[in-house]
Design an enzyme around this catalytic site. Structure first.
Site, mmCIF file in Angstrom:
data_model
loop_
_atom_site.group_PDB
_atom_site.id
_atom_site.type_symbol
_atom_site.label_atom_id
_atom_site.label_comp_id
_atom_site.label_asym_id
_atom_site.label_seq_id
_atom_site.Cartn_x
_atom_site.Cartn_y
_atom_site.Cartn_z
ATOM 1 N N PRO A 1 0.848 -1.223 0.033
ATOM 2 C CA PRO A 1 -0.141 0.049 -0.030
ATOM 3 C C PRO A 1 0.821 1.239 -0.132
ATOM 4 C CG PRO A 1 -0.184 -0.943 2.040
ATOM 5 C CD PRO A 1 0.446 -1.948 1.261
ATOM 6 N N GLU A 2 0.623 2.278 -0.937
ATOM 7 C CA GLU A 2 1.071 3.566 -0.896
ATOM 8 C C GLU A 2 0.088 4.459 -0.322
ATOM 9 O OE1 GLU A 2 3.115 4.259 -4.935
ATOM 10 O OE2 GLU A 2 3.137 1.839 -5.032
ATOM 11 N N ARG B 1 20.138 17.152 -5.849
ATOM 12 C CA ARG B 1 20.341 15.644 -5.691
ATOM 13 C C ARG B 1 20.571 15.239 -7.273
ATOM 14 N NH1 ARG B 1 17.764 13.340 -1.479
ATOM 15 N NH2 ARG B 1 18.729 11.224 -2.078
ATOM 16 N N ARG C 1 2.104 -11.537 5.782
ATOM 17 C CA ARG C 1 3.467 -11.594 5.704
ATOM 18 C C ARG C 1 4.492 -11.315 7.114
ATOM 19 N NH1 ARG C 1 5.792 -10.803 -0.096
ATOM 20 N NH2 ARG C 1 7.688 -11.515 1.121
#
Ligand SMILES: [Zn+2]
Length: 304
Positions: free
Chosen positions: A2-3, A177, A113
C-alpha cells in the site's frame, strides 16, 4: 504494497467506522508486530480503555489519534490490513493484533507476511515534521523530553498533497540531488508516501524517464513532475487505491484504481498516449515501467 492513496483510503474508512470507539482489551498474537512500547504486554496494558478520537495518515502509516493525545501508528507494509468486524466473527489465523471494542466490535490488524508494525506513542511534534530535514526537525528533537509521535516521522520528506509541497520546494529538493528520478521518488526521506506504482505513474504522466538525474530537470519539467505526482495520488485516492496485491481497505472492499493505471505492470502493452510498447527495467531493485517514446532516455544514460 500500500502507498499513500491506499493508506489514505484505509484511514478514511476507519475514521468513519471507529472514531469515538473505545478499546476494551487488546490481544497480541504476534509479538513482533508491536514496535512500541516494549514489551508487547505493555502495549496491551496501555491501550486498554483508550478512545479513538480520529484517524488519519502520515506517509504510508495510519494514525489513530486517541482522546488523551497519544497516537497509535499502524504501518501496513506489504500485506497489512485493518478490518472492523462484528462481535462473534470467527478467529482468523492471520490476525496479529486484535482490539476488542466496548461496543462489541473488533478492530483487527491482519497481516499474512508479518512485516507491518504497530506503535503507541505520546503525542506532540507531528505538525512540524516534514517541514525539512534542517533546523525545524532538529528543533523538535531538542525540545522533546520523550520519544513523541513527531519523532517517529522526523526522517520523512514532505507530504506530496500538503499545501507546503510547492513547485518551488520540489525544485529546490531536486536541484540538490543527482540521483535518478525513480530512485528519489521511492526515497521516503525525499517525499513521503510514494511507492513503486505511483512513482511509475507520475513519471509517465510527466513524460520523464525514470533514469533522469534529478538535478537535470528544467523549470517546465519540475512543474510537470509536481503536478503529475499530485494528480496520480489524488486519482488513486478517488478510486480507493490500487488493489493489485493483498491490500484491502478497512471495510474489506478492494479499490479499483488498478484498472486505471497507465503504465504500471503494463509491460509490452501499448502506451495510452502514443501507442508504443511499455518497457520494463529494474531501478533501485524495483520493477519500473515506462514508455521509451514518451519518456525520452537521458543523454549518456547508457553507461550509468
Ligand atoms: Zn508513449
Amino acid at each position: 504494497m500500500p502507498e499513500l492513496p491506499e493508506v489514505e483510503t484505509v484511514a478514511r474508512d476507519l475514521q468513519r467506522v471507529v472514531a469515538g470507539a473505545t478499546v476494551r482489551e487488546a490481544t497480541v498474537s504476534w509479538d513482533r508486530t508491536i514496535r512500541h512500547p516494549q514489551p508487547p504486554e505493555r502495549f496491551v496494558a496501555e491501550v486498554a480503555g483508550a478512545t479513538i478520537r480520529r484517524v488519519d495518515r502520515r506517509a504510508k502509516t495510519v494514525l489513530l489519534h486517541l482522546d488523551d493525545g497519544r497516537v497509535m501508528t499502524v504501518a501496513l507494509r506489504m500485506t497489512g490490513a485493518l478490518l472492523v468486524v462484528p462481535g462473534g466473527t470467527p478467529p482468523d489465523p492471520y490476525v496479529r493484533v486484535a482490539l476488542a471494542l466496548t461496543d462489541g466490535r473488533e478492530l483487527r490488524y491482519r497481516d499474512v507476511r508479518k512485516f507491518g508494525r504497530i506503535g503507541l506513542w505520546p503525542g506532540g511534534g507531528l505538525r512540524t515534521v516534514g517541514a525539512g530535514r534542517g533546523s525545524r526537525s532538529r528543533r523538535v528533537a531538542e525540545e522533546s523530553r520523550r520519544y513523541r509521535i513527531g519523532e517517529v516521522f522526523s526522517g520523512h520528506g514532505p507530504e506530496p498533497l500538503s499545501r507546503g509541497f510547492t513547485v518551488e520546494r520540489l525544485k529546490e529538493r531536486l536541484a540538490r540531488r543527482s540521483a535518478k528520478l525513480k530512485t528519489l521518488l521511492l526515497d521516503q526521506s525525499f517525499i513521503a508516501g510514494v511507492g513503486n506504482i505511483y512513482a511509475d505513474e507520475a513519471l509517465w504522466r510527466a513524460r520523464l524517464h525514470p533514469l533522469r538525474a534529478a538535478d537535470t530537470l528544467d523549470e517546465a519539467e519540475v512543474r510537470r513532475l509536481h503536478r503529475s505526482i499530485r494528480t496520480v495520488l489524488r486519482q488513486g485516492i478517488a478510486n480507493r487505491g490500487s488493489s493489485v496485491s493483498d491490500y484491502v481497505s478497512a471495510d474489506g472492499q478492494p479499490g479499483d484504481n488498478a484498472e486505471r493505471l497507465m503504465v504500471y505492470q503494463r509491460t509490452d502493452q501499448p502506451c495510452y498516449r502514443c501507442g508504443g510498447p511499455i518497457r520494463r527495467i529494474v531501478v533501485a531493485q524495483r520493477s519500473t515501467h515506462f514508455c521509451a517514446h514518451c519518456q525520452a532516455e537521458p543523454v549518456g544514460s547508457g553507461g550509468r
